[in-house]
Design a protein around this motif. Structure first.
Motif, PDB file in Angstrom:
ATOM      1  N   LYS A   7     -23.703 -11.921 -28.941  1.00  0.00           N
ATOM      2  CA  LYS A   7     -25.143 -12.065 -29.129  1.00  0.00           C
ATOM      3  C   LYS A   7     -25.482 -12.031 -30.614  1.00  0.00           C
ATOM      4  N   ILE A   8     -26.412 -12.895 -31.004  1.00  0.00           N
ATOM      5  CA  ILE A   8     -26.842 -12.976 -32.396  1.00  0.00           C
ATOM      6  C   ILE A   8     -28.357 -12.891 -32.446  1.00  0.00           C
ATOM      7  N   LEU A   9     -28.860 -12.049 -33.344  1.00  0.00           N
ATOM      8  CA  LEU A   9     -30.298 -11.931 -33.561  1.00  0.00           C
ATOM      9  C   LEU A   9     -30.674 -12.755 -34.788  1.00  0.00           C
ATOM     10  N   LEU A  10     -31.584 -13.697 -34.604  1.00  0.00           N
ATOM     11  CA  LEU A  10     -32.095 -14.525 -35.699  1.00  0.00           C
ATOM     12  C   LEU A  10     -33.482 -14.021 -36.069  1.00  0.00           C
ATOM     13  N   ALA A  11     -33.651 -13.580 -37.290  1.00  0.00           N
ATOM     14  CA  ALA A  11     -34.965 -13.114 -37.757  1.00  0.00           C
ATOM     15  C   ALA A  11     -35.356 -13.937 -38.973  1.00  0.00           C
ATOM     16  N   ASP A  12     -36.411 -14.728 -38.817  1.00  0.00           N
ATOM     17  CA  ASP A  12     -36.891 -15.575 -39.904  1.00  0.00           C
ATOM     18  C   ASP A  12     -38.339 -15.915 -39.615  1.00  0.00           C
ATOM     19  N   ASP A  13     -39.147 -15.997 -40.655  1.00  0.00           N
ATOM     20  CA  ASP A  13     -40.554 -16.324 -40.431  1.00  0.00           C
ATOM     21  C   ASP A  13     -40.767 -17.822 -40.209  1.00  0.00           C
ATOM     22  N   ASP A  14     -39.740 -18.621 -40.413  1.00  0.00           N
ATOM     23  CA  ASP A  14     -39.829 -20.071 -40.205  1.00  0.00           C
ATOM     24  C   ASP A  14     -39.391 -20.404 -38.776  1.00  0.00           C
ATOM     25  N   MET A  15     -40.364 -20.728 -37.921  1.00  0.00           N
ATOM     26  CA  MET A  15     -40.083 -20.994 -36.514  1.00  0.00           C
ATOM     27  C   MET A  15     -39.102 -22.157 -36.338  1.00  0.00           C
ATOM     28  N   PHE A  16     -39.249 -23.204 -37.123  1.00  0.00           N
ATOM     29  CA  PHE A  16     -38.360 -24.362 -37.018  1.00  0.00           C
ATOM     30  C   PHE A  16     -36.914 -23.960 -37.307  1.00  0.00           C
ATOM     31  N   ALA A  17     -36.707 -23.169 -38.342  1.00  0.00           N
ATOM     32  CA  ALA A  17     -35.356 -22.715 -38.688  1.00  0.00           C
ATOM     33  C   ALA A  17     -34.754 -21.883 -37.561  1.00  0.00           C
ATOM     34  N   ARG A  18     -35.552 -20.984 -36.985  1.00  0.00           N
ATOM     35  CA  ARG A  18     -35.059 -20.162 -35.866  1.00  0.00           C
ATOM     36  C   ARG A  18     -34.655 -21.029 -34.679  1.00  0.00           C
ATOM     37  N   GLU A  19     -35.497 -21.997 -34.347  1.00  0.00           N
ATOM     38  CA  GLU A  19     -35.203 -22.857 -33.200  1.00  0.00           C
ATOM     39  C   GLU A  19     -33.951 -23.697 -33.425  1.00  0.00           C
ATOM     40  N   MET A  20     -33.807 -24.251 -34.613  1.00  0.00           N
ATOM     41  CA  MET A  20     -32.639 -25.086 -34.897  1.00  0.00           C
ATOM     42  C   MET A  20     -31.351 -24.259 -34.892  1.00  0.00           C
ATOM     43  N   LEU A  21     -31.397 -23.076 -35.500  1.00  0.00           N
ATOM     44  CA  LEU A  21     -30.209 -22.214 -35.494  1.00  0.00           C
ATOM     45  C   LEU A  21     -29.869 -21.765 -34.077  1.00  0.00           C
ATOM     46  N   SER A  22     -30.882 -21.488 -33.273  1.00  0.00           N
ATOM     47  CA  SER A  22     -30.640 -21.092 -31.885  1.00  0.00           C
ATOM     48  C   SER A  22     -29.900 -22.184 -31.129  1.00  0.00           C
ATOM     49  N   VAL A  23     -30.325 -23.421 -31.292  1.00  0.00           N
ATOM     50  CA  VAL A  23     -29.684 -24.545 -30.606  1.00  0.00           C
ATOM     51  C   VAL A  23     -28.220 -24.666 -31.032  1.00  0.00           C
ATOM     52  N   VAL A  24     -27.979 -24.608 -32.322  1.00  0.00           N
ATOM     53  CA  VAL A  24     -26.604 -24.741 -32.827  1.00  0.00           C
ATOM     54  C   VAL A  24     -25.729 -23.603 -32.303  1.00  0.00           C
ATOM     55  N   LEU A  25     -26.217 -22.375 -32.386  1.00  0.00           N
ATOM     56  CA  LEU A  25     -25.429 -21.226 -31.943  1.00  0.00           C
ATOM     57  C   LEU A  25     -25.173 -21.251 -30.442  1.00  0.00           C
ATOM     58  N   GLU A  26     -26.182 -21.614 -29.659  1.00  0.00           N
ATOM     59  CA  GLU A  26     -26.000 -21.675 -28.212  1.00  0.00           C
ATOM     60  C   GLU A  26     -25.011 -22.776 -27.834  1.00  0.00           C
TER      61      GLU A  26
END
Length: 50
Positions: A7-26
């Motif tokens: 499990k990885i926690l992504l914390a960033d105020d940029d919603m687009f960055a969080r969503e893109m990193l989530s897709v790549v990691l998943e």
């Protein structure tokens, strides 16, 4: 037996960055949780010491 995913926690105020990193990691097999601010999420994520 099912393999436990990391499990990885992504914390960033940029919603687009969080969503893109989530897709790549998943896509790589991780479970990605995201938060705009890490402090509230960490409070509920980290184990409480005895």
């Amino acid at each position: 037996m099912d393999e436990q995913k990391h499990k990885i926690l992504l914390a960033d105020d940029d919603m687009f960055a969080r969503e893109m990193l989530s897709v790549v990691l998943e896509d790589k097999g991780y479970v990605a949780k995201d938060a705009e601010d890490g402090k509230p999420r960490l409070k509920n994520t980290l184990p409480i010491p005895p």
